[in-house]
Design a protein around this motif. Structure first.
Motif, PDB file in Angstrom:
ATOM      1  N   GLN A  42       9.327  12.609  -0.488  1.00 24.30           N
ATOM      2  CA  GLN A  42       9.593  13.220  -1.790  1.00 24.30           C
ATOM      3  C   GLN A  42       9.295  12.248  -2.928  1.00 24.30           C
ATOM      4  O   GLN A  42       9.309  11.041  -2.740  1.00 24.30           O
ATOM      5  CB  GLN A  42      11.062  13.642  -1.879  1.00 24.30           C
ATOM      6  N   GLU A  43       9.032  12.789  -4.104  1.00 25.73           N
ATOM      7  CA  GLU A  43       8.879  11.986  -5.309  1.00 25.73           C
ATOM      8  C   GLU A  43      10.217  11.918  -6.032  1.00 25.73           C
ATOM      9  O   GLU A  43      11.038  12.825  -5.917  1.00 25.73           O
ATOM     10  CB  GLU A  43       7.859  12.619  -6.265  1.00 25.73           C
ATOM     11  N   VAL A  44      10.430  10.824  -6.765  1.00 24.47           N
ATOM     12  CA  VAL A  44      11.622  10.680  -7.603  1.00 24.47           C
ATOM     13  C   VAL A  44      11.121  10.483  -9.031  1.00 24.47           C
ATOM     14  O   VAL A  44      10.495   9.476  -9.341  1.00 24.47           O
ATOM     15  CB  VAL A  44      12.492   9.481  -7.163  1.00 24.47           C
ATOM     16  N   ARG A  45      11.369  11.473  -9.897  1.00 23.31           N
ATOM     17  CA  ARG A  45      10.901  11.431 -11.284  1.00 23.31           C
ATOM     18  C   ARG A  45      12.048  11.101 -12.219  1.00 23.31           C
ATOM     19  O   ARG A  45      13.082  11.759 -12.194  1.00 23.31           O
ATOM     20  CB  ARG A  45      10.311  12.776 -11.681  1.00 23.31           C
ATOM     21  N   ILE A  46      11.838  10.085 -13.032  1.00 25.58           N
ATOM     22  CA  ILE A  46      12.825   9.697 -14.027  1.00 25.58           C
ATOM     23  C   ILE A  46      12.153   9.866 -15.382  1.00 25.58           C
ATOM     24  O   ILE A  46      11.255   9.089 -15.741  1.00 25.58           O
ATOM     25  CB  ILE A  46      13.308   8.252 -13.809  1.00 25.58           C
ATOM     26  N   TYR A  47      12.556  10.907 -16.103  1.00 27.13           N
ATOM     27  CA  TYR A  47      11.932  11.243 -17.372  1.00 27.13           C
ATOM     28  C   TYR A  47      11.959  10.047 -18.319  1.00 27.13           C
ATOM     29  O   TYR A  47      12.975   9.388 -18.487  1.00 27.13           O
ATOM     30  CB  TYR A  47      12.645  12.441 -18.017  1.00 27.13           C
ATOM     31  N   GLY A  48      10.831   9.757 -18.923  1.00 27.16           N
ATOM     32  CA  GLY A  48      10.721   8.658 -19.875  1.00 27.16           C
ATOM     33  C   GLY A  48      10.507   7.304 -19.224  1.00 27.16           C
ATOM     34  O   GLY A  48      10.347   6.297 -19.911  1.00 27.16           O
ATOM     35  N   PHE A  49      10.529   7.257 -17.891  1.00 25.53           N
ATOM     36  CA  PHE A  49      10.349   5.991 -17.178  1.00 25.53           C
ATOM     37  C   PHE A  49       9.160   6.060 -16.238  1.00 25.53           C
ATOM     38  O   PHE A  49       8.217   5.296 -16.374  1.00 25.53           O
ATOM     39  CB  PHE A  49      11.627   5.626 -16.415  1.00 25.53           C
ATOM     40  N   GLY A  50       9.211   6.980 -15.274  1.00 26.87           N
ATOM     41  CA  GLY A  50       8.084   7.110 -14.365  1.00 26.87           C
ATOM     42  C   GLY A  50       8.473   7.834 -13.094  1.00 26.87           C
ATOM     43  O   GLY A  50       9.575   8.349 -12.966  1.00 26.87           O
ATOM     44  N   THR A  51       7.538   7.829 -12.141  1.00 28.52           N
ATOM     45  CA  THR A  51       7.717   8.527 -10.882  1.00 28.52           C
ATOM     46  C   THR A  51       7.494   7.576  -9.721  1.00 28.52           C
ATOM     47  O   THR A  51       6.453   6.917  -9.645  1.00 28.52           O
ATOM     48  CB  THR A  51       6.720   9.702 -10.769  1.00 28.52           C
ATOM     49  N   PHE A  52       8.480   7.509  -8.829  1.00 27.56           N
ATOM     50  CA  PHE A  52       8.325   6.799  -7.573  1.00 27.56           C
ATOM     51  C   PHE A  52       7.731   7.805  -6.601  1.00 27.56           C
ATOM     52  O   PHE A  52       8.184   8.943  -6.525  1.00 27.56           O
ATOM     53  CB  PHE A  52       9.674   6.303  -7.048  1.00 27.56           C
ATOM     54  N   LEU A  53       6.711   7.402  -5.850  1.00 25.70           N
ATOM     55  CA  LEU A  53       6.036   8.331  -4.960  1.00 25.70           C
ATOM     56  C   LEU A  53       5.540   7.625  -3.715  1.00 25.70           C
ATOM     57  O   LEU A  53       5.591   6.400  -3.622  1.00 25.70           O
ATOM     58  CB  LEU A  53       4.877   9.004  -5.694  1.00 25.70           C
ATOM     59  N   VAL A  54       5.075   8.410  -2.749  1.00 25.63           N
ATOM     60  CA  VAL A  54       4.513   7.882  -1.513  1.00 25.63           C
ATOM     61  C   VAL A  54       3.021   8.135  -1.541  1.00 25.63           C
ATOM     62  O   VAL A  54       2.575   9.255  -1.811  1.00 25.63           O
ATOM     63  CB  VAL A  54       5.143   8.567  -0.275  1.00 25.63           C
ATOM     64  N   ARG A  55       2.252   7.089  -1.300  1.00 21.55           N
ATOM     65  CA  ARG A  55       0.799   7.200  -1.227  1.00 21.55           C
ATOM     66  C   ARG A  55       0.366   6.928   0.199  1.00 21.55           C
ATOM     67  O   ARG A  55       1.027   6.180   0.920  1.00 21.55           O
ATOM     68  CB  ARG A  55       0.140   6.186  -2.157  1.00 21.55           C
ATOM     69  N   THR A  56      -0.756   7.510   0.586  1.00 19.72           N
ATOM     70  CA  THR A  56      -1.306   7.234   1.901  1.00 19.72           C
ATOM     71  C   THR A  56      -2.517   6.338   1.730  1.00 19.72           C
ATOM     72  O   THR A  56      -3.466   6.686   1.035  1.00 19.72           O
ATOM     73  CB  THR A  56      -1.705   8.541   2.623  1.00 19.72           C
ATOM     74  N   ARG A  57      -2.442   5.183   2.332  1.00 17.61           N
ATOM     75  CA  ARG A  57      -3.552   4.224   2.294  1.00 17.61           C
ATOM     76  C   ARG A  57      -4.351   4.435   3.575  1.00 17.61           C
ATOM     77  O   ARG A  57      -3.809   4.370   4.678  1.00 17.61           O
ATOM     78  CB  ARG A  57      -2.997   2.798   2.243  1.00 17.61           C
ATOM     79  N   GLY A  58      -5.623   4.735   3.432  1.00 19.77           N
ATOM     80  CA  GLY A  58      -6.473   5.009   4.578  1.00 19.77           C
ATOM     81  C   GLY A  58      -6.716   3.783   5.442  1.00 19.77           C
ATOM     82  O   GLY A  58      -6.525   2.644   5.011  1.00 19.77           O
ATOM     83  N   ALA A  59      -7.139   4.031   6.664  1.00 11.26           N
ATOM     84  CA  ALA A  59      -7.511   2.939   7.558  1.00 11.26           C
ATOM     85  C   ALA A  59      -8.670   2.176   6.925  1.00 11.26           C
ATOM     86  O   ALA A  59      -9.523   2.756   6.254  1.00 11.26           O
ATOM     87  CB  ALA A  59      -7.908   3.493   8.912  1.00 11.26           C
ATOM     88  N   ARG A  60      -8.690   0.863   7.148  1.00 12.22           N
ATOM     89  CA  ARG A  60      -9.736   0.051   6.547  1.00 12.22           C
ATOM     90  C   ARG A  60      -9.922  -1.231   7.345  1.00 12.22           C
ATOM     91  O   ARG A  60      -9.014  -1.657   8.056  1.00 12.22           O
ATOM     92  CB  ARG A  60      -9.406  -0.248   5.095  1.00 12.22           C
ATOM     93  N   PRO A  61     -11.077  -1.839   7.206  1.00  9.45           N
ATOM     94  CA  PRO A  61     -11.295  -3.103   7.920  1.00  9.45           C
ATOM     95  C   PRO A  61     -10.480  -4.222   7.278  1.00  9.45           C
ATOM     96  O   PRO A  61     -10.241  -4.232   6.072  1.00  9.45           O
ATOM     97  CB  PRO A  61     -12.790  -3.365   7.765  1.00  9.45           C
ATOM     98  N   GLY A  62     -10.034  -5.139   8.089  1.00  7.18           N
ATOM     99  CA  GLY A  62      -9.275  -6.285   7.604  1.00  7.18           C
ATOM    100  C   GLY A  62      -9.685  -7.524   8.368  1.00  7.18           C
ATOM    101  O   GLY A  62     -10.612  -7.505   9.178  1.00  7.18           O
TER     102      GLY A  62
END
Length: 95
Positions: A42-62
């Motif tokens: 879930q996202e957590v939105r705090i009006y006037g401050f911002g939104t905490f969210l979950v992003r998906t980072r794709g597989a990648r070479p390292g």
């Protein structure tokens, strides 16, 4: 310069004159709720401050920093934050 968790709590105590134990309990509960919501996707939105969210980072070479060996980093969910326009404007204008 950064501000630590202890310094942040101390500042809230100073500015609100609330007991330190109360501020710590509220602060810890707030972080727990945000963490729980993000864990559930879930996202957590705090009006006037911002939104905490979950992003998906794709597989990648390292690369293994100790051996230099190439490896594949798996796809993973990572926490993110998107600031509100109000916060961006405040930072851009120095407060």
């Amino acid at each position: 310069m950064s501000i630590s968790r202890t310094q942040l709590i101390a500042r809230v105590v100073e500015e609100t004159e609330l007991p330190r134990a109360v501020v710590e309990r509220v602060f810890n509960q707030l972080l727990k709720i945000i963490t729980d919501e993000l864990t559930q996707g879930q996202e957590v939105r705090i009006y006037g401050f911002g939104t905490f969210l979950v992003r998906t980072r794709g597989a990648r070479p390292g690369r293994n920093i100790h051996t230099g060996e190439a490896l594949e980093l798996p796809r993973m969910r990572v926490p993110g934050f998107r600031s509100s326009k109000t916060l961006r404007d405040a930072v851009a204008n120095g407060g």
